[in-house]
Enzyme design. Structure first.
Site, PDB file in Angstrom:
ATOM      1  N   LYS A  32       0.843   5.268   8.348  1.00 39.05           N
ATOM      2  CA  LYS A  32       1.871   4.080   8.230  1.00 39.05           C
ATOM      3  C   LYS A  32       2.040   3.951   6.603  1.00 39.05           C
ATOM      4  O   LYS A  32       1.355   3.865   5.861  1.00 39.05           O
ATOM      5  CB  LYS A  32       0.947   2.825   8.613  1.00 39.05           C
ATOM      6  N   ASP A  59       6.226   0.381   8.080  1.00 42.10           N
ATOM      7  CA  ASP A  59       5.889  -1.201   8.146  1.00 42.10           C
ATOM      8  C   ASP A  59       6.812  -1.582   7.109  1.00 42.10           C
ATOM      9  O   ASP A  59       6.259  -2.217   6.193  1.00 42.10           O
ATOM     10  CB  ASP A  59       4.549  -1.202   7.919  1.00 42.10           C
ATOM     11  N   LEU A  60       8.068  -2.239   7.356  1.00 44.83           N
ATOM     12  CA  LEU A  60       8.869  -2.988   6.595  1.00 44.83           C
ATOM     13  C   LEU A  60       8.654  -4.324   6.701  1.00 44.83           C
ATOM     14  O   LEU A  60       9.473  -5.341   5.911  1.00 44.83           O
ATOM     15  CB  LEU A  60      10.319  -2.456   6.521  1.00 44.83           C
ATOM     16  N   LYS A  61       8.289  -4.752   7.972  1.00 47.43           N
ATOM     17  CA  LYS A  61       8.396  -6.348   8.480  1.00 47.43           C
ATOM     18  C   LYS A  61       9.406  -6.974   7.870  1.00 47.43           C
ATOM     19  O   LYS A  61       9.623  -7.940   7.095  1.00 47.43           O
ATOM     20  CB  LYS A  61       6.862  -6.969   7.484  1.00 47.43           C
ATOM     21  N   THR A 118      -2.791 -10.830   9.637  1.00 47.29           N
ATOM     22  CA  THR A 118      -4.297 -10.878  10.103  1.00 47.29           C
ATOM     23  C   THR A 118      -4.802 -11.387   8.779  1.00 47.29           C
ATOM     24  O   THR A 118      -6.224 -11.383   9.085  1.00 47.29           O
ATOM     25  CB  THR A 118      -4.593  -9.508  10.402  1.00 47.29           C
ATOM     26  N   GLY A 208      -6.740   0.909   6.803  1.00 40.37           N
ATOM     27  CA  GLY A 208      -6.475   1.216   5.576  1.00 40.37           C
ATOM     28  C   GLY A 208      -7.824   1.317   4.625  1.00 40.37           C
ATOM     29  O   GLY A 208      -8.145   2.317   4.421  1.00 40.37           O
ATOM     30  N   ARG A 209      -8.121   0.245   3.914  1.00 40.29           N
ATOM     31  CA  ARG A 209      -9.145   0.472   3.037  1.00 40.29           C
ATOM     32  C   ARG A 209     -10.343   0.715   3.355  1.00 40.29           C
ATOM     33  O   ARG A 209     -11.121   1.492   2.595  1.00 40.29           O
ATOM     34  CB  ARG A 209      -9.156  -1.100   2.191  1.00 40.29           C
TER      35      ARG A 209
END
Ligand code: C5P
Length: 235
Positions: A32, A59-61, A118, A208-209
């Site tokens: 992503k 993921d440009l939202k 989220t 991710g993290r």
């Protein structure tokens, strides 16, 4: 239901993620690219990572007036990407224009509607003027989005079960807010473990993290892949 992992590349440039991509080549299929890398490096970073054989979730939202979002979808659809996001709270007409642009340019591109971030809990949602709990708003936005023709949604793993109860089985559910047991929540509030989210019926987990900040990121990714496949230790 089959579930796959999407590796988040929230870094300022593709160069920073190359060691991890090399280590996981052949094991991870999806990555992503979000606002951080795209704002810094633009379409070139999408082409560079797609050329390495990864499927790109951009993921440009997107969230703007219908005309602007429609044209932005057309532009993004010319990139070598397989998923693209927009904010469902932009409204039904914005989503219809986005779907029309996607269908006309790239029928194979999966256009995803982000419901409630989220990171937002009930108090955050109420503070921006939306009454009730996140789940109510997610269900409302999900029905608006599928009615407008979106084939998939981004939601918290906590909302998978209520969404699966009302949406067509073909709706793709993509869930960030994934934290292996014992991992820090960071700024995420509505979280589940990889095994719980996969069992609830997510099609893709976005992580991710818990990977990028692990002492051994490749090992952390492999452990999540094993957990999704049912080979790991569920909490
Ligand atoms: O590091 P972490 O696993 O929390 O990363 C989650 C990723 O998913 C971030 O890139 C964030 O932008 C994205 N995301 C999210 N919540 C949404 C939609 C996308 O956290 N509703």
């Amino acid at each position: 239901m089959a579930c796959d992992l999407i590796l988040v590349l929230d870094e300022p440039s593709p160069r920073v993620v190359q060691p991890l991509l090399r280590a996981l080549s052949g094991e991870i299929r999806w990555v992503k690219i979000g606002l951080q890398m795209f704002t810094a490096c633009g379409p070139d970073c999408v082409r560079e990572i797609a050329d390495q054989g990864f499927k790109v979730f951009l993921d440009l939202k997107l969230h703007d007036i219908p005309n602007t979002v429609g044209h932005a979808v057309e532009s993004a659809a010319r990139l070598p990407i397989h998923m693209l996001t927009l904010h469902t709270c932009g409204g039904a007409e914005m989503m219809r224009r986005a779907v029309a642009a996607q269908q006309a340019t790239r029928p194979d591109l999966l256009l995803l509607g982000v419901t409630v971030l989220t990171s937002m809990g009930t108090a955050d949602l109420n503070a921006v003027g939306v009454p009730g709990a996140p789940e109510d708003q997610v269900l409302r936005l999900a029905q608006l989005a599928t009615g407008a023709g979106l084939a998939g949604l981004v939601c918290s793993p906590l909302e998978i079960a209520p969404l699966r109860a009302v949406l067509p089985a073909s709706t793709q559910l993509i869930t960030p807010g994934i934290r292996p047991s014992g991992a820090k929540a960071d700024d995420q509030t509505r979280v589940l473990t990889p095994a719980q989210a996969a069992a609830a019926g997510a099609n893709f987990l976005v992580v991710g993290r818990p990977i990028s900040q692990a002492a051994d990121p490749a090992a952390a990714a492999r452990s999540i892949l094993a957990e999704i496949a049912g080979r790991g230790t569920a909490p």
